[in-house]
Design a protein around this motif. Structure first.
Motif, PDB file in Angstrom:
ATOM      1  N   PHE A 138       0.813  -1.273  -0.301  1.00 43.72           N
ATOM      2  CA  PHE A 138       0.090  -0.078  -0.069  1.00 43.72           C
ATOM      3  C   PHE A 138       0.903   1.105  -0.112  1.00 43.72           C
ATOM      4  CE2 PHE A 138      -2.977   3.115   2.572  1.00 43.72           C
ATOM      5  CZ  PHE A 138      -3.520   3.346   1.337  1.00 43.72           C
ATOM      6  N   GLU A 139       1.673   1.187   0.945  1.00 40.31           N
ATOM      7  CA  GLU A 139       2.897   2.245   0.712  1.00 40.31           C
ATOM      8  C   GLU A 139       3.676   2.587  -0.597  1.00 40.31           C
ATOM      9  OE1 GLU A 139       3.238   4.987   3.390  1.00 40.31           O
ATOM     10  OE2 GLU A 139       1.128   3.957   3.597  1.00 40.31           O
ATOM     11  N   HIS A 140       3.951   1.404  -1.163  1.00 36.69           N
ATOM     12  CA  HIS A 140       4.579   1.618  -2.288  1.00 36.69           C
ATOM     13  C   HIS A 140       3.680   2.123  -3.627  1.00 36.69           C
ATOM     14  CE1 HIS A 140       6.974  -0.076  -5.877  1.00 36.69           C
ATOM     15  NE2 HIS A 140       5.735  -0.400  -6.416  1.00 36.69           N
ATOM     16  N   LEU A 141       2.470   1.894  -3.508  1.00 36.99           N
ATOM     17  CA  LEU A 141       1.405   2.302  -4.526  1.00 36.99           C
ATOM     18  C   LEU A 141       1.410   3.865  -4.146  1.00 36.99           C
ATOM     19  CD1 LEU A 141      -1.444  -0.122  -4.426  1.00 36.99           C
ATOM     20  CD2 LEU A 141       0.023   0.460  -6.208  1.00 36.99           C
ATOM     21  N   ARG A 142       1.118   4.490  -2.868  1.00 34.46           N
ATOM     22  CA  ARG A 142       1.198   5.748  -2.408  1.00 34.46           C
ATOM     23  C   ARG A 142       2.573   6.544  -3.030  1.00 34.46           C
ATOM     24  NH1 ARG A 142      -0.262   7.459   3.090  1.00 34.46           N
ATOM     25  NH2 ARG A 142      -1.252   9.330   1.763  1.00 34.46           N
ATOM     26  N   ILE A 146      -8.857  -0.025  -3.210  1.00 41.04           N
ATOM     27  CA  ILE A 146      -7.199   0.314  -3.405  1.00 41.04           C
ATOM     28  C   ILE A 146      -6.944   0.160  -4.525  1.00 41.04           C
ATOM     29  CG2 ILE A 146      -5.201   0.366  -2.329  1.00 41.04           C
ATOM     30  CD1 ILE A 146      -6.455  -0.060   0.301  1.00 41.04           C
ATOM     31  N   GLN A 147      -6.768  -1.126  -5.134  1.00 36.09           N
ATOM     32  CA  GLN A 147      -6.341  -1.585  -6.356  1.00 36.09           C
ATOM     33  C   GLN A 147      -6.979  -1.073  -7.501  1.00 36.09           C
ATOM     34  OE1 GLN A 147      -4.920  -5.817  -4.271  1.00 36.09           O
ATOM     35  NE2 GLN A 147      -6.961  -5.943  -5.175  1.00 36.09           N
ATOM     36  N   ARG A 148      -8.203  -0.880  -7.367  1.00 37.33           N
ATOM     37  CA  ARG A 148      -8.935  -0.284  -8.621  1.00 37.33           C
ATOM     38  C   ARG A 148      -8.652   1.233  -8.544  1.00 37.33           C
ATOM     39  NH1 ARG A 148     -13.527  -2.325  -7.028  1.00 37.33           N
ATOM     40  NH2 ARG A 148     -14.194  -0.496  -6.084  1.00 37.33           N
ATOM     41  N   PHE A 149      -8.615   1.958  -7.495  1.00 35.82           N
ATOM     42  CA  PHE A 149      -7.865   3.288  -7.702  1.00 35.82           C
ATOM     43  C   PHE A 149      -6.591   3.588  -8.097  1.00 35.82           C
ATOM     44  CE2 PHE A 149      -5.745   6.977  -5.617  1.00 35.82           C
ATOM     45  CZ  PHE A 149      -6.719   8.163  -5.713  1.00 35.82           C
ATOM     46  N   TYR A 150      -5.814   2.679  -7.890  1.00 35.44           N
ATOM     47  CA  TYR A 150      -4.500   2.796  -8.401  1.00 35.44           C
ATOM     48  C   TYR A 150      -4.205   2.092  -9.865  1.00 35.44           C
ATOM     49  CZ  TYR A 150      -2.395   5.097  -4.440  1.00 35.44           C
ATOM     50  OH  TYR A 150      -2.427   5.987  -3.488  1.00 35.44           O
ATOM     51  N   LEU A 173      -5.367   9.624   2.014  1.00 37.53           N
ATOM     52  CA  LEU A 173      -6.446   8.478   2.500  1.00 37.53           C
ATOM     53  C   LEU A 173      -7.549   8.864   2.061  1.00 37.53           C
ATOM     54  CD1 LEU A 173      -4.690   7.315   5.749  1.00 37.53           C
ATOM     55  CD2 LEU A 173      -3.959   6.668   3.187  1.00 37.53           C
ATOM     56  N   ALA A 174      -7.870  10.026   2.240  1.00 37.76           N
ATOM     57  CA  ALA A 174      -9.260  10.390   2.130  1.00 37.76           C
ATOM     58  C   ALA A 174      -9.739  10.237   0.561  1.00 37.76           C
ATOM     59  CB  ALA A 174      -9.750  11.940   2.411  1.00 37.76           C
ATOM     60  N   ALA A 175      -9.041  10.739  -0.088  1.00 38.23           N
ATOM     61  CA  ALA A 175      -9.286  10.791  -1.571  1.00 38.23           C
ATOM     62  C   ALA A 175      -9.305   9.223  -2.075  1.00 38.23           C
ATOM     63  CB  ALA A 175      -8.101  11.278  -2.542  1.00 38.23           C
ATOM     64  N   ILE A 176      -8.544   8.252  -1.661  1.00 41.35           N
ATOM     65  CA  ILE A 176      -8.522   7.038  -1.980  1.00 41.35           C
ATOM     66  C   ILE A 176      -9.660   6.413  -1.517  1.00 41.35           C
ATOM     67  CG2 ILE A 176      -7.226   4.746  -1.893  1.00 41.35           C
ATOM     68  CD1 ILE A 176      -4.993   6.282  -1.233  1.00 41.35           C
ATOM     69  N   ALA A 177     -10.113   6.698  -0.290  1.00 36.67           N
ATOM     70  CA  ALA A 177     -11.273   5.858   0.139  1.00 36.67           C
ATOM     71  C   ALA A 177     -12.724   6.464  -0.573  1.00 36.67           C
ATOM     72  CB  ALA A 177     -11.332   6.002   1.720  1.00 36.67           C
ATOM     73  N   LYS A 178     -12.675   7.697  -0.846  1.00 38.66           N
ATOM     74  CA  LYS A 178     -13.650   8.384  -1.355  1.00 38.66           C
ATOM     75  C   LYS A 178     -14.057   7.639  -2.608  1.00 38.66           C
ATOM     76  CE  LYS A 178     -15.940  12.431  -2.923  1.00 38.66           C
ATOM     77  NZ  LYS A 178     -15.471  13.996  -3.167  1.00 38.66           N
TER      78      LYS A 178
END
Length: 340
Positions: free
Chosen positions: A197-201, A246-250, A214-219
């Motif tokens: 997760f940290e690697h993605l961010r 999370i995976q879909r977001f990235y 985190l708010a943008a990802i979770a939204k």
């Protein structure tokens, strides 16, 4: 994977068909709906609709339930019977009752349990989570790999470009070296998911170079940023819906957070190999790029109905077109005197 960066499934299907024919295999067998369903978990009757882009996506809880039932139905024990829930759960030190809601379709499993189920049945780490298009994409890619296996070039061990492999997998270069040497590090799932997760961010940032909040990802999957705090701090696992979000977001593969190092690296190397083979083929034969850019199949199909005289006329016309574009010298006029 974000829709904008997804390949065209119908185009992949056509490439696998053509590849099968070139390798002397029956496309109907390579692309059999039952076979693709076995690889992807998508119901056989939905395969054609998914490829055509007309299938409605199944909600996550229903999808995970259906995929689990399909695993039990198609991957049986040595006596041909479905594996009991207790035997599956015992493999990852959980009680059989913990899989009851998943089996009944009344709830999602915990992330650790989902990882355990996938390991038990030997399927890829995103099997339960992948949406239909991602699942069929992967199945088609496996079909294409099988079709080219006999002629795949040797000698590629993937040890170059460790940083690129790290980007694709979320693994450190050191972990990649160990994995290539057959000694992959074994991290607890919670620690692995935190690192990925940290690697993605860190590596998939906003246009201004800052990490997505985190708010943008979770939204993006209708949750609060607070729900990801413990994951970001390495203190807990996301639930299955959050992991999928999370995976879909990235825009990464559906098993990115769950895949162990060996599988993550194998997926990345397969992707790189496919890209290299595609580039190599086009470099060896530049006409391939032209053929892919035009509807050559329909032209050939129609030309097949021509008489011998029609074929000669078509060939003469193509030569004339190529000559106009400077790609071919105009054919010499025939010597009516019959010079030898």
């Amino acid at each position: 994977m974000r829709a904008a960066v997804r390949p065209d499934l119908a185009a992949i299907w056509r490439r696998v068909e053509a590849l099968s024919v070139r390798r002397g295999q029956d496309p109907a067998g390579v692309l059999d709906a039952e076979r693709l369903s076995h690889l992807s978990g998508v119901e056989p009757g939905r395969i054609a609709q998914v490829v055509a882009g007309t299938a409605a996506e199944v909600p996550l809880d229903q999808r995970v339930h259906q995929r689990f039932l399909r695993l039990r139905a198609t991957r049986r024990d040595k006596h041909g019977r479905e594996w009991p829930l207790a035997a599956i759960a015992d493999d990852f030190d959980a009680p059989g009752a913990s899989l009851g809601p998943l089996n009944a379709g009344t709830g999602l499993p915990r992330m650790g349990h989902a990882a355990g189920v996938q390991r038990f049945f030997g399927v890829y780490a995103g099997f339960l989570l992948a949406d239909s298009k991602s699942a069929v994409e992967r199945a088609l890619a496996l079909s294409a790999t099988a079709a080219t296996a006999a002629t795949a070039p040797d000698g590629r061990d993937g040890r170059d470009g460790l940083e690129h492999l790290s980007y694709l997998t979320g693994m450190t270069p050191q972990a990649i070296r160990l994995t290539l040497d057959g000694e992959p590090p074994r991290l607890p799932l919670k620690e692995q998911v935190h690192h990925r997760f940290e690697h993605l961010r860190r590596t998939r940032v906003r246009e201004d170079g800052q990490a997505h909040s985190l708010a943008a990802i979770a939204k993006s999957f209708d949750a609060s940023g607070q729900s990801l705090t413990r994951v970001a701090q390495g203190e807990g696992l996301p639930n299955l819906a959050a992991a999928a979000g999370i995976q879909r977001f990235y825009g990464v593969e559906s098993g990115f957070l769950l895949a162990d190092d060996t599988e993550a690296l194998a997926t990345a190397l397969a992707l790189i190999e496919a890209e290299l083979e595609s580039a190599e083929r086009e470099q060896e034969n530049p006409m391939l790029a032209v053929l892919r850019a035009h509807d050559v199949r329909s032209i050939v199909t129609r030309a097949g109905r021509l008489s011998p005289r029609g074929w000669k006329s078509l060939a003469d016309h193509l030569d004339d077109l190529l000559a106009r574009e400077g790609q071919l010298g105009r054919p010499a006029e025939p010597d009516e005197g019959g010079a030898s």
